[in-house]
Every structure is written in C-alpha cells, then in structure tokens.
Design a protein around this motif. Structure first.
Motif, short mmCIF file in Angstrom:
data_model
loop_
_atom_site.label_atom_id
_atom_site.label_comp_id
_atom_site.label_asym_id
_atom_site.label_seq_id
_atom_site.Cartn_x
_atom_site.Cartn_y
_atom_site.Cartn_z
N ARG A 1 0.87 -1.18 0.00
CA ARG A 1 0.00 0.00 0.00
C ARG A 1 0.90 1.23 0.00
O ARG A 1 1.94 1.25 0.67
CB ARG A 1 -0.91 0.04 1.23
CG ARG A 1 -1.77 -1.18 1.39
CD ARG A 1 -2.84 -1.21 0.35
NE ARG A 1 -3.79 -2.28 0.66
CZ ARG A 1 -4.61 -2.78 -0.22
NH1 ARG A 1 -4.62 -2.34 -1.45
NH2 ARG A 1 -5.44 -3.74 0.13
N LYS A 2 0.48 2.25 -0.71
CA LYS A 2 1.27 3.48 -0.85
C LYS A 2 0.70 4.55 0.06
O LYS A 2 -0.49 4.85 0.02
CB LYS A 2 1.22 3.92 -2.32
CG LYS A 2 1.99 5.17 -2.62
CD LYS A 2 2.11 5.40 -4.13
CE LYS A 2 0.83 5.90 -4.73
NZ LYS A 2 1.03 6.37 -6.12
N ILE A 3 1.56 5.14 0.90
CA ILE A 3 1.16 6.18 1.83
C ILE A 3 2.04 7.40 1.58
O ILE A 3 3.27 7.31 1.67
CB ILE A 3 1.31 5.71 3.30
CG1 ILE A 3 0.44 4.48 3.55
CG2 ILE A 3 0.96 6.82 4.27
CD1 ILE A 3 1.20 3.28 3.97
N ALA A 4 1.41 8.52 1.28
CA ALA A 4 2.16 9.75 1.02
C ALA A 4 2.64 10.36 2.34
O ALA A 4 1.98 10.25 3.37
CB ALA A 4 1.28 10.75 0.29
N PHE A 5 3.81 10.98 2.28
CA PHE A 5 4.29 11.76 3.42
C PHE A 5 4.83 13.08 2.90
O PHE A 5 5.04 13.25 1.70
CB PHE A 5 5.33 11.00 4.26
CG PHE A 5 6.62 10.66 3.54
CD1 PHE A 5 7.64 11.59 3.43
CD2 PHE A 5 6.82 9.40 3.01
CE1 PHE A 5 8.84 11.28 2.79
CE2 PHE A 5 8.01 9.06 2.37
CZ PHE A 5 9.02 10.01 2.27
N THR A 6 5.02 14.02 3.83
CA THR A 6 5.62 15.31 3.48
C THR A 6 6.89 15.46 4.31
O THR A 6 7.06 14.80 5.34
CB THR A 6 4.67 16.48 3.77
OG1 THR A 6 4.34 16.48 5.16
CG2 THR A 6 3.41 16.39 2.93
N VAL A 7 7.75 16.34 3.86
CA VAL A 7 8.98 16.63 4.59
C VAL A 7 8.84 18.05 5.13
O VAL A 7 8.58 18.98 4.38
CB VAL A 7 10.22 16.51 3.69
CG1 VAL A 7 11.49 16.82 4.47
CG2 VAL A 7 10.31 15.12 3.07
N SER A 8 9.00 18.17 6.45
CA SER A 8 8.85 19.48 7.09
C SER A 8 10.12 20.31 6.94
O SER A 8 11.16 19.81 6.51
CB SER A 8 8.52 19.31 8.57
OG SER A 8 9.68 18.87 9.26
N LYS A 9 10.04 21.56 7.37
CA LYS A 9 11.22 22.44 7.39
C LYS A 9 12.32 21.86 8.25
O LYS A 9 13.49 22.17 8.07
CB LYS A 9 10.89 23.81 7.97
CG LYS A 9 9.67 24.46 7.53
CD LYS A 9 9.47 25.74 8.34
CE LYS A 9 8.04 26.16 8.20
NZ LYS A 9 7.76 27.45 8.77
N THR A 10 11.94 21.06 9.24
CA THR A 10 12.90 20.46 10.17
C THR A 10 13.46 19.14 9.64
O THR A 10 14.20 18.47 10.35
CB THR A 10 12.23 20.22 11.53
OG1 THR A 10 11.09 19.37 11.35
CG2 THR A 10 11.80 21.52 12.18
N GLN A 11 13.06 18.77 8.43
CA GLN A 11 13.48 17.53 7.77
C GLN A 11 12.85 16.29 8.38
O GLN A 11 13.32 15.17 8.16
CB GLN A 11 15.02 17.38 7.73
CG GLN A 11 15.72 18.47 6.99
CD GLN A 11 15.40 18.50 5.49
OE1 GLN A 11 14.54 17.80 4.99
NE2 GLN A 11 16.09 19.34 4.78
N HIS A 12 11.78 16.46 9.15
CA HIS A 12 11.02 15.32 9.65
C HIS A 12 10.05 14.86 8.56
O HIS A 12 9.55 15.67 7.77
CB HIS A 12 10.22 15.70 10.91
CG HIS A 12 11.07 15.91 12.10
ND1 HIS A 12 11.51 17.16 12.49
CD2 HIS A 12 11.57 15.03 13.01
CE1 HIS A 12 12.25 17.04 13.57
NE2 HIS A 12 12.30 15.76 13.92
N LEU A 13 9.76 13.57 8.55
CA LEU A 13 8.78 13.01 7.63
C LEU A 13 7.44 12.99 8.35
O LEU A 13 7.31 12.37 9.40
CB LEU A 13 9.18 11.60 7.20
CG LEU A 13 10.61 11.41 6.67
CD1 LEU A 13 10.83 9.98 6.23
CD2 LEU A 13 10.93 12.38 5.57
#
Length: 145
Positions: free
Chosen positions: A14-26
């Motif tokens: 299953r594919k789950i999208a994530f984003t990368v924050s300014k702090t480089q956290h996923l």
C-alpha cells in the motif's frame, strides 16, 4: 520494464504519502481507532507512540508500564502502554497495534520553535518492520505490505 512503484503495488504493498517538514522530519497522516492524527515517521524510533495528551482523542485504553523511555532530547520518561489499537495509514491497516504512551511535549516544543506543525505521535520501527516498509524518499511515499 515495470517501475518499482507498480511492482510493489502489484505485490500487495500500500502506498502512503508523506511530506517533509522544514525540520526535515517526515510527516504523515494516520488513524488510530478510526480517528485521524498527525505523526512523524521515525525509522529510529523502536516503537510507535502517542503523546499522553491525546489518549482521549484516540479513544485509547492505557495500562501502566514499568518501562522508561529514552529518545533524542529526553531520557527516563514515564510510559504507559495500550494494546491492540486499530492503525490505518492510507489503505494499509493493522487492527492489533500496540502503542507506547508518553510525554512528547519536548518534540512539539521543538517543532513549534521552527514554526513546524505539531504531532500527535510517532510511527516507529515496530510498524515499519511489521509492514515490510520501503521508503521512496524522492517521491515521498511509504510502502507497507
């Protein structure tokens, strides 16, 4: 030749999208017991956890624990545990997810200092191992089987 994403989906991932924050956290969205929340995807965290302040939000039943937690920026933290919660990320589901409950205020304070979004908890290696995780950093997708 098939691309990797098509191959993974064909093989039950299953594919789950994530984003990368300014702090480089996923960052990713997940549901605990059917209720949405914001989480950090942390391959270095041994267990998935929820902040004490969100126990009621996720309808979690907490039990006492003698285990002390340690992590970046904090050691010897008191914990509780919650067994067999329903975890869903995208279309991937696990109806028997155990969660560690602890004070994550130090995490959220640090995120606020960088004007990043705060989180309800952390998705850790326990879930990643169970789901045979593959992370596509370039396209910002987590794949779980």
């Amino acid at each position: 030749m098939e691309n990797l994403q098509e191959l993974l989906l064909k093989n039950g991932y299953r594919k789950i999208a994530f984003t990368v924050s300014k702090t480089q956290h996923l960052f990713l969205k997940a549901k605990i017991n059917g209720i949405s929340g914001d989480f950090i995807l942390d391959t270095g965290a041994s267990n998935s956890c929820i902040d004490f302040s969100h126990i009621e939000h996720f309808n979690i039943e907490a039990s006492d624990s003698n285990t002390k937690a340690s992590g970046a920026g904090a050691n010897g933290m008191l914990t509780q545990v919650s067994y067999q919660n329903k975890l869903q990320m995208g279309r991937w589901k696990n109806p028997k997810t155990d969660l560690i409950l602890l004070d994550l205020s130090h995490v959220n304070i640090a995120l606020k200092q960088y004007k990043a979004k705060t989180v309800h908890g952390i998705i850790g290696a326990d879930v990643l191992l169970r789901g045979e995780a593959l992370i596509d950093y370039k396209n910002k997708y987590l794949f779980l089987k």
